[in-house]
Write a protein that holds these residues in place. Sequence first.
Motif, PDB file in Angstrom:
ATOM      1  N   LYS A  24       0.861  -1.181   0.000  1.00  0.00           N
ATOM      2  CA  LYS A  24       0.000   0.000   0.000  1.00  0.00           C
ATOM      3  C   LYS A  24       0.898   1.232   0.000  1.00  0.00           C
ATOM      4  CE  LYS A  24      -3.925  -2.217   1.339  1.00  0.00           C
ATOM      5  NZ  LYS A  24      -4.370  -3.080   0.371  1.00  0.00           N
ATOM      6  N   GLU A  25       0.553   2.206  -0.852  1.00  0.00           N
ATOM      7  CA  GLU A  25       1.366   3.409  -0.971  1.00  0.00           C
ATOM      8  C   GLU A  25       0.691   4.567  -0.255  1.00  0.00           C
ATOM      9  OE1 GLU A  25       3.261   6.377  -4.341  1.00  0.00           O
ATOM     10  OE2 GLU A  25       1.882   4.796  -4.949  1.00  0.00           O
ATOM     11  N   THR A  26       1.466   5.272   0.562  1.00  0.00           N
ATOM     12  CA  THR A  26       1.032   6.510   1.192  1.00  0.00           C
ATOM     13  C   THR A  26       1.889   7.619   0.606  1.00  0.00           C
ATOM     14  OG1 THR A  26       0.507   5.319   3.218  1.00  0.00           O
ATOM     15  CG2 THR A  26       0.668   7.712   3.370  1.00  0.00           C
ATOM     16  N   LYS A  27       1.277   8.487  -0.172  1.00  0.00           N
ATOM     17  CA  LYS A  27       2.017   9.525  -0.879  1.00  0.00           C
ATOM     18  C   LYS A  27       2.238  10.712   0.051  1.00  0.00           C
ATOM     19  CE  LYS A  27       1.870  11.459  -5.494  1.00  0.00           C
ATOM     20  NZ  LYS A  27       1.029  11.636  -6.668  1.00  0.00           N
ATOM     21  N   LEU A  28       3.505  11.036   0.335  1.00  0.00           N
ATOM     22  CA  LEU A  28       3.833  12.177   1.179  1.00  0.00           C
ATOM     23  C   LEU A  28       3.966  13.445   0.347  1.00  0.00           C
ATOM     24  CD1 LEU A  28       6.472  10.484   3.489  1.00  0.00           C
ATOM     25  CD2 LEU A  28       4.062  10.880   3.952  1.00  0.00           C
ATOM     26  N   THR A  29       4.822  13.404  -0.650  1.00  0.00           N
ATOM     27  CA  THR A  29       4.966  14.495  -1.608  1.00  0.00           C
ATOM     28  C   THR A  29       5.012  13.869  -2.996  1.00  0.00           C
ATOM     29  OG1 THR A  29       7.380  14.457  -1.556  1.00  0.00           O
ATOM     30  CG2 THR A  29       6.287  15.916   0.029  1.00  0.00           C
ATOM     31  N   SER A  33       7.255   8.699  -1.061  1.00  0.00           N
ATOM     32  CA  SER A  33       6.102   7.906  -0.625  1.00  0.00           C
ATOM     33  C   SER A  33       6.570   6.893   0.401  1.00  0.00           C
ATOM     34  CB  SER A  33       5.475   7.169  -1.800  1.00  0.00           C
ATOM     35  OG  SER A  33       4.880   8.062  -2.690  1.00  0.00           O
ATOM     36  N   ILE A  34       5.642   6.396   1.181  1.00  0.00           N
ATOM     37  CA  ILE A  34       5.916   5.298   2.095  1.00  0.00           C
ATOM     38  C   ILE A  34       5.136   4.087   1.607  1.00  0.00           C
ATOM     39  CG2 ILE A  34       5.607   4.437   4.444  1.00  0.00           C
ATOM     40  CD1 ILE A  34       6.180   7.186   5.463  1.00  0.00           C
ATOM     41  N   LEU A  35       5.838   2.977   1.413  1.00  0.00           N
ATOM     42  CA  LEU A  35       5.226   1.733   0.959  1.00  0.00           C
ATOM     43  C   LEU A  35       5.118   0.783   2.142  1.00  0.00           C
ATOM     44  CD1 LEU A  35       7.256   1.281  -2.332  1.00  0.00           C
ATOM     45  CD2 LEU A  35       4.966   2.207  -2.094  1.00  0.00           C
ATOM     46  N   SER A  36       3.903   0.342   2.455  1.00  0.00           N
ATOM     47  CA  SER A  36       3.676  -0.629   3.526  1.00  0.00           C
ATOM     48  C   SER A  36       3.451  -1.985   2.886  1.00  0.00           C
ATOM     49  CB  SER A  36       2.463  -0.224   4.356  1.00  0.00           C
ATOM     50  OG  SER A  36       2.682   1.013   4.967  1.00  0.00           O
ATOM     51  N   CYS A  37       4.432  -2.863   3.031  1.00  0.00           N
ATOM     52  CA  CYS A  37       4.390  -4.201   2.440  1.00  0.00           C
ATOM     53  C   CYS A  37       4.352  -5.246   3.551  1.00  0.00           C
ATOM     54  CB  CYS A  37       5.627  -4.422   1.570  1.00  0.00           C
ATOM     55  SG  CYS A  37       5.764  -3.250   0.223  1.00  0.00           S
ATOM     56  N   PRO A  38       4.016  -6.499   3.219  1.00  0.00           N
ATOM     57  CA  PRO A  38       4.035  -7.542   4.243  1.00  0.00           C
ATOM     58  C   PRO A  38       5.419  -7.776   4.843  1.00  0.00           C
ATOM     59  CG  PRO A  38       2.784  -8.275   2.353  1.00  0.00           C
ATOM     60  CD  PRO A  38       3.412  -6.974   1.981  1.00  0.00           C
ATOM     61  N   SER A  39       6.488  -7.468   4.106  1.00  0.00           N
ATOM     62  CA  SER A  39       7.842  -7.683   4.616  1.00  0.00           C
ATOM     63  C   SER A  39       8.341  -6.521   5.460  1.00  0.00           C
ATOM     64  CB  SER A  39       8.802  -7.915   3.454  1.00  0.00           C
ATOM     65  OG  SER A  39       8.826  -6.771   2.625  1.00  0.00           O
ATOM     66  N   GLY A  40       7.746  -5.329   5.306  1.00  0.00           N
ATOM     67  CA  GLY A  40       8.186  -4.170   6.075  1.00  0.00           C
ATOM     68  C   GLY A  40       7.727  -2.875   5.434  1.00  0.00           C
ATOM     69  N   TYR A  42       8.836   0.794   3.651  1.00  0.00           N
ATOM     70  CA  TYR A  42       9.915   1.354   2.854  1.00  0.00           C
ATOM     71  C   TYR A  42       9.595   2.796   2.501  1.00  0.00           C
ATOM     72  CZ  TYR A  42      11.094  -3.554   2.165  1.00  0.00           C
ATOM     73  OH  TYR A  42      11.398  -4.871   2.363  1.00  0.00           O
ATOM     74  N   GLU A  43      10.638   3.621   2.406  1.00  0.00           N
ATOM     75  CA  GLU A  43      10.502   4.977   1.901  1.00  0.00           C
ATOM     76  C   GLU A  43      10.998   4.977   0.466  1.00  0.00           C
ATOM     77  OE1 GLU A  43      12.154   9.495   2.586  1.00  0.00           O
ATOM     78  OE2 GLU A  43      12.745   7.923   3.966  1.00  0.00           O
ATOM     79  N   ALA A  44      10.150   5.384  -0.465  1.00  0.00           N
ATOM     80  CA  ALA A  44      10.501   5.407  -1.885  1.00  0.00           C
ATOM     81  C   ALA A  44      10.695   6.852  -2.319  1.00  0.00           C
ATOM     82  CB  ALA A  44       9.403   4.761  -2.717  1.00  0.00           C
ATOM     83  N   THR A  45      11.805   7.095  -3.021  1.00  0.00           N
ATOM     84  CA  THR A  45      12.096   8.420  -3.547  1.00  0.00           C
ATOM     85  C   THR A  45      12.108   8.331  -5.062  1.00  0.00           C
ATOM     86  OG1 THR A  45      13.449   8.861  -1.603  1.00  0.00           O
ATOM     87  CG2 THR A  45      13.705  10.352  -3.467  1.00  0.00           C
ATOM     88  N   PHE A  46      11.249   9.110  -5.706  1.00  0.00           N
ATOM     89  CA  PHE A  46      11.103   9.090  -7.156  1.00  0.00           C
ATOM     90  C   PHE A  46      11.805  10.291  -7.772  1.00  0.00           C
ATOM     91  CE2 PHE A  46       7.460   6.838  -5.479  1.00  0.00           C
ATOM     92  CZ  PHE A  46       7.358   5.742  -6.302  1.00  0.00           C
ATOM     93  N   GLU A  47      12.255  10.136  -9.017  1.00  0.00           N
ATOM     94  CA  GLU A  47      12.813  11.249  -9.786  1.00  0.00           C
ATOM     95  C   GLU A  47      11.663  11.981 -10.473  1.00  0.00           C
ATOM     96  OE1 GLU A  47      16.050  12.167  -9.987  1.00  0.00           O
ATOM     97  OE2 GLU A  47      16.540  10.587  -8.550  1.00  0.00           O
ATOM     98  N   LEU A  48      11.801  13.290 -10.622  1.00  0.00           N
ATOM     99  CA  LEU A  48      10.774  14.076 -11.296  1.00  0.00           C
ATOM    100  C   LEU A  48      11.151  14.295 -12.755  1.00  0.00           C
ATOM    101  CD1 LEU A  48       9.811  16.843  -8.739  1.00  0.00           C
ATOM    102  CD2 LEU A  48       8.554  14.800  -9.333  1.00  0.00           C
ATOM    103  N   LYS A  49      10.151  14.228 -13.610  1.00  0.00           N
ATOM    104  CA  LYS A  49      10.321  14.502 -15.034  1.00  0.00           C
ATOM    105  C   LYS A  49       9.176  15.417 -15.432  1.00  0.00           C
ATOM    106  CE  LYS A  49      10.963  12.165 -19.423  1.00  0.00           C
ATOM    107  NZ  LYS A  49      11.020  10.880 -20.101  1.00  0.00           N
ATOM    108  N   SER A  50       9.479  16.677 -15.680  1.00  0.00           N
ATOM    109  CA  SER A  50       8.504  17.729 -16.008  1.00  0.00           C
ATOM    110  C   SER A  50       7.390  17.799 -14.956  1.00  0.00           C
ATOM    111  CB  SER A  50       7.928  17.548 -17.412  1.00  0.00           C
ATOM    112  OG  SER A  50       7.137  16.379 -17.488  1.00  0.00           O
TER     113      SER A  50
END
Length: 78
Positions: A24-29, A33-40, A42-50
């Motif tokens: 499950k994804e919780t979008k911060l900005t 985002s914070i990803l809540s998975c069965p294993s734990g 995670y904080e995901a950082t994405f690159e911006l394109k336009s």
Amino acid sequence: MKRILISMIIMSSFLFAAPVNQCKETKLTETTSILSCPSGDYEATFELKSKKRNMTEAPSLKLLGKREPNIINNYNRK
């Protein structure tokens, strides 16, 4: 008859479809985002394109917390 057959095919694809992604994804900005998975978690950082997320490149993941697996003892004591 054709309508019934087509509707049955469409409904069966939704009923028997298995969930592919259990996170499950919780979008911060827009970039984090914070990803809540069965294993734990995670904080995901994405690159911006336009000013939107670049979906072609994989995000960088950082482990926030690990979940312990549920251990069930299935034995009988005498």
